[in-house]
Write an enzyme that holds these catalytic residues in place. Structure first.
Site, PDB file in Angstrom:
ATOM      1  CG  ASP A 107      -1.917   1.118   1.202  1.00  0.00           C
ATOM      2  OD1 ASP A 107      -2.876   1.015   0.420  1.00  0.00           O
ATOM      3  OD2 ASP A 107      -1.751   2.099   1.945  1.00  0.00           O
ATOM      4  CB  ILE A 108       1.137   4.186  -2.269  1.00  0.00           C
ATOM      5  CG1 ILE A 108       1.551   3.345  -3.488  1.00  0.00           C
ATOM      6  CG2 ILE A 108       1.896   5.516  -2.269  1.00  0.00           C
ATOM      7  CD1 ILE A 108       1.276   4.023  -4.818  1.00  0.00           C
ATOM      8  CG  ASN A 115      -4.266  11.169  -5.651  1.00  0.00           C
ATOM      9  OD1 ASN A 115      -3.461  11.231  -6.575  1.00  0.00           O
ATOM     10  ND2 ASN A 115      -4.988  10.089  -5.412  1.00  0.00           N
ATOM     11  CG  ASP A 124      -4.167   8.627 -12.753  1.00  0.00           C
ATOM     12  OD1 ASP A 124      -4.557   8.108 -11.690  1.00  0.00           O
ATOM     13  OD2 ASP A 124      -4.942   9.130 -13.579  1.00  0.00           O
ATOM     14  CD  GLU A 151      -4.525   3.940  -1.676  1.00  0.00           C
ATOM     15  OE1 GLU A 151      -4.779   4.234  -0.500  1.00  0.00           O
ATOM     16  OE2 GLU A 151      -5.392   4.001  -2.596  1.00  0.00           O
TER      17      GLU A 151
END
Length: 238
Positions: A107-108, A115, A124, A151
């Site tokens: 997971d980022i 964002n 993106d 993500e």
């Protein structure tokens, strides 16, 4: 030939038949044909009408559409649908061979903040770069990385025990950090990082795919709670 005879008998005794066949051209190359069989009467004599159609291009198109249906539209890696099917298949293979199967859920870290700071187009691009980075770590053709959702990314490592999976997870974590993608919204690093949950199982024939997924998800939760940009491991007891 026995396969074809069955269709001929059905066309004679039951109803028109359609099936696909591999034929050879003059150079010996195989190509796909569609064969239609239908019983007809010519001058009151029973005959079988055979219509053969080259469907090579149609098969190529079908294969390409099948391939595209398994790819994530943004990152170009495997999508969730392919992940689900691949995991079920590898669980069965692992159970049959008594081999370990590992999964890593990535997971980022603070991606919503990314964002909010840089915009969704940059988000993106970040996802694409992270996906490419993760893909570059995997060396075996049986290892896959898929976009799990948003993500999140998932890695499946067949025939890999907890020690091997931990080594791969650290390489995944390092390669993303070394991309040096600026992330001023992160609370732990100036660059984009990932947290990872590792799960290893020695599956039984009836082990559901949800078992491994839930384990990896719990391990990921632990990694986030411990400060992120790290991995945690859960091993299912034999």
């Amino acid at each position: 030939m026995e396969h074809a005879k069955q269709y001929i008998e059905k066309a004679i005794n039951e109803s028109p038949q359609t099936f696909e066949w591999l034929a050879k051209n003059k150079t010996g190359q195989l190509f796909s044909v569609e064969i239609n069989l239908k019983k007809v009467f010519i001058n009151e004599a029973e005959r079988i009408l055979v219509v053969v159609r080259d469907i090579t291009e149609r098969k190529k198109l079908e294969q390409e559409l099948q391939r595209l249906s398994f790819l994530d539209g943004l990152t170009g890696i495997a999508n969730r649908r392919y992940f689900d099917e691949y995991l079920k298949k590898e669980l069965k293979l692992s159970a049959r061979s008594a081999a370990p199967l590992s999964m890593i859920l990535c997971d980022i870290d603070y991606f919503k903040a990314y964002n909010d700071t840089y915009g969704h187009l940059a988000g993106d691009t970040c996802l694409i770069n992270v996906a490419n980075g993760l893909q570059s770590v995997l060396m075996r053709p049986t290892d896959i990385v898929a976009r799990y959702g948003g993500e999140e990314f998932a890695v499946i490592l067949p025939s890999t025990n907890e020690h091997g999976a931990t080594v791969v997870a650290e390489r995944l974590r390092t390669v993303v950090e070394c991309l040096s993608i600026d992330h001023s919204g992160s609370l732990i690093n100036q660059y984009v990082t990932i947290s990872l949950g590792i799960a290893t199982i020695y599956p039984k024939p009836d082990t559901p795919s949800t078992t491994l997924i839930e384990m990896a998800d719990r391990a990921l939760y632990q990694a986030k709670n411990a400060g992120r940009n790290q991995s945690k491991l859960i091993v299912f007891p034999r």
